[in-house]
Write a protein that holds these residues in place. Structure first.
Motif, PDB file in Angstrom:
ATOM      1  N   SER A  55      -3.399 -11.812  -6.449  1.00  0.00           N
ATOM      2  CA  SER A  55      -2.757 -11.482  -7.725  1.00  0.00           C
ATOM      3  C   SER A  55      -3.720 -10.895  -8.743  1.00  0.00           C
ATOM      4  N   ASP A  94      -7.400  -5.653  -8.915  1.00  0.00           N
ATOM      5  CA  ASP A  94      -7.077  -4.504  -9.751  1.00  0.00           C
ATOM      6  C   ASP A  94      -5.938  -3.696  -9.123  1.00  0.00           C
ATOM      7  N   PRO A  95      -4.931  -3.318  -9.886  1.00  0.00           N
ATOM      8  CA  PRO A  95      -3.780  -2.609  -9.304  1.00  0.00           C
ATOM      9  C   PRO A  95      -4.116  -1.240  -8.730  1.00  0.00           C
ATOM     10  N   HIS A 102       2.933  -9.398  -4.981  1.00  0.00           N
ATOM     11  CA  HIS A 102       1.877  -8.556  -5.534  1.00  0.00           C
ATOM     12  C   HIS A 102       1.540  -7.388  -4.607  1.00  0.00           C
ATOM     13  N   ASP A 159      -0.024  -0.352  -1.059  1.00  0.00           N
ATOM     14  CA  ASP A 159      -0.646  -1.373  -0.220  1.00  0.00           C
ATOM     15  C   ASP A 159      -0.168  -1.305   1.233  1.00  0.00           C
TER      16      ASP A 159
END
Length: 217
Positions: free
Chosen positions: A108, A111-112, A138, A143
């Motif tokens: 979580s 870093d996005p 998340h 991803d």
């Protein structure tokens, strides 16, 4: 502070061997330590040892190679508190950043901008009870979820998870990988085609090129 240093097993440049980035030049930062013991693990050498380094030095060495792609791996890299700021700093430096993680560690705080490549452990690993299912909240389109499969039972488990958890709705890439020397990739391909499963079958490119026992490649 714990975040200021990292225990590093190795840093090296090669090509990416797995994921949708396979074949691209990549610098790998492999951290020491893992809290899982998957039956088929091929990086047991990273469980122990390594060198404690300041995070700034790790960052400098990762950037020095000049590859646009950098991966943080292990072991389990997210066990070390310094991994989270290192991932952020690599992104800030303009790199495309990947993190390979087991699915047990909390993602979580990553870093996005980072591409998370997260395992979901099948029963054949001996660690499927450790999957942190809350991590799925998340996982997004940038991803990838990876299933490493040892046999038909693992495949059927993966198929069930994809359908029951509606993983295709996450928009991420689903990767299916055969355990080296345990499951023939051609069998995996046949099952995927038979079921019309929307996964990307992958092989470990680095093992095909350098052999299964090679390290640091």
């Amino acid at each position: 502070m714990k975040e200021d240093t990292l225990v590093v097993h190795e840093i090296y440049s090669s090509i990416q061997g797995e994921s949708t980035f396979a074949g691209l030049p990549c610098t790998f930062v492999r951290l020491t330590g893992c809290n899982l013991r998957c039956a088929w693990c091929d990086t047991t050498q990273a469980f122990f040892g390594g060198q404690r380094m300041r995070r700034g030095e790790v960052l400098d060495r990762a950037l020095a190679s000049g590859t646009p792609l950098v991966e943080l791996t292990g072991g389990e890299p997210l066990l070390q508190p310094g991994a989270i700021p290192l991932l952020r700093e690599l992104c800030d430096a303009g790199r495309t950043v990947l993190v390979e993680t087991s699915g047990e560690a909390d993602v979580s705080r990553v870093d996005p901008r980072v591409h998370k490549i997260m395992d979901l452990k099948a029963p054949g690993s001996g660690e499927s009870h450790r999957n942190r299912w809350s991590n799925l909240a998340h996982i997004g389109p940038r991803d990838e979820i990876k299933f490493v499969l040892a046999d038909r039972a693992d495949y059927e488990w993966m198929r069930g998870v994809i359908r029951e958890r509606e993983l295709t709705r996450l928009g991420c890439t689903l990767l299916a990988s055969a355990v080296w020397g345990k499951l023939a990739p051609k069998d995996l391909v046949a099952w995927v085609l038979e079921d019309g499963l929307l996964v990307r079958v992958q092989v470990q490119l680095h093992k095909i090129i350098w052999g299964a026992e090679a390290q640091g490649v």
